[in-house]
Design an enzyme around this catalytic site. Sequence first.
Site, mmCIF file in Angstrom:
data_model
loop_
_atom_site.group_PDB
_atom_site.id
_atom_site.type_symbol
_atom_site.label_atom_id
_atom_site.label_comp_id
_atom_site.label_asym_id
_atom_site.label_seq_id
_atom_site.Cartn_x
_atom_site.Cartn_y
_atom_site.Cartn_z
ATOM 1 N N SER A 117 8.198 -2.371 0.771
ATOM 2 C CA SER A 117 7.546 -3.092 0.176
ATOM 3 C C SER A 117 8.087 -4.262 -0.008
ATOM 4 O O SER A 117 8.693 -4.810 0.821
ATOM 5 C CB SER A 117 6.989 -2.498 -1.066
ATOM 6 O OG SER A 117 5.823 -3.186 -1.678
ATOM 7 N N ASP A 169 -2.841 1.969 3.522
ATOM 8 C CA ASP A 169 -1.993 1.294 2.268
ATOM 9 C C ASP A 169 -3.030 -0.073 1.420
ATOM 10 O O ASP A 169 -3.457 -0.822 2.275
ATOM 11 C CB ASP A 169 -0.822 0.575 3.012
ATOM 12 C CG ASP A 169 0.050 -0.156 1.823
ATOM 13 O OD1 ASP A 169 -0.291 -0.466 1.022
ATOM 14 O OD2 ASP A 169 1.104 -0.154 2.189
ATOM 15 N N HIS A 200 0.477 3.398 0.017
ATOM 16 C CA HIS A 200 1.486 2.610 -0.277
ATOM 17 C C HIS A 200 2.698 3.398 -0.654
ATOM 18 O O HIS A 200 2.776 3.708 -2.114
ATOM 19 C CB HIS A 200 1.042 1.279 -1.167
ATOM 20 C CG HIS A 200 2.387 0.533 -1.196
ATOM 21 N ND1 HIS A 200 2.494 -0.292 -0.103
ATOM 22 C CD2 HIS A 200 3.204 0.162 -2.260
ATOM 23 C CE1 HIS A 200 3.631 -1.158 -0.340
ATOM 24 N NE2 HIS A 200 4.043 -0.907 -1.743
#
Length: 220
Positions: A117, A169, A200
């Site tokens: 991320s 996601d 995610h």
Amino acid sequence: MIDSDMIVVETKSECDAAIIWMHGLGADGSDFPPTIPYLKLPEELAVRFMFPNAKEQAVTINGGFVMRSWYDILSMGNGREINEAQLDVSVERISVLITEQIKSGIAPERILLVGFSQGGAVAYETGLSYVAKLGGIAAMSTYLPRPIADTNTEAETTMPILSIHGTQDDVVPLTLGENAVMQLQMKGYSPEWQTFPMAHEVSIESLAVLGRWISERLSK
């Protein structure tokens, strides 16, 4: 100066390879050490895993709450509006870690950057701009934090890049990951693009792919 705000895991008493692994927004360096066994790396590899902690600072999109972040995110949409000065500070910090590993005797091509991320965005920026030829970048569930045209891409286009993303996601949409790959390709890089039916997060399957990629880079 040695960066002490991180977790270090060494697979051998003397290591000849280093993996610097950046966590996501609001997490910390303790997130990913438990995933190491799922990489299933060859036992003979002598790897120093380094999990630095991002500094604690206010994050605009999270109501200004203070949390660990590599940079402030001002707004979210089709892209990300970010505090670029804070990104630069984080990139410099990771670059210093890389330089320290090189000075300790680890060859640049045996240093890999991994990030999830927001940490993946830092991995992209740092790996693409670092002056020495590194072993590669693995970017998971992430995006390019600013257009590659605005990035000082010192890295050769032969640098191995692995981009992993979840098709479900809802934090970093799949389109942002795809856009990063497209920009890299337009710049001449050849990223390996892998998607998984996940949100995610990381999955056992995605960690297996990451482990295979790391093994290929470091078993040469």
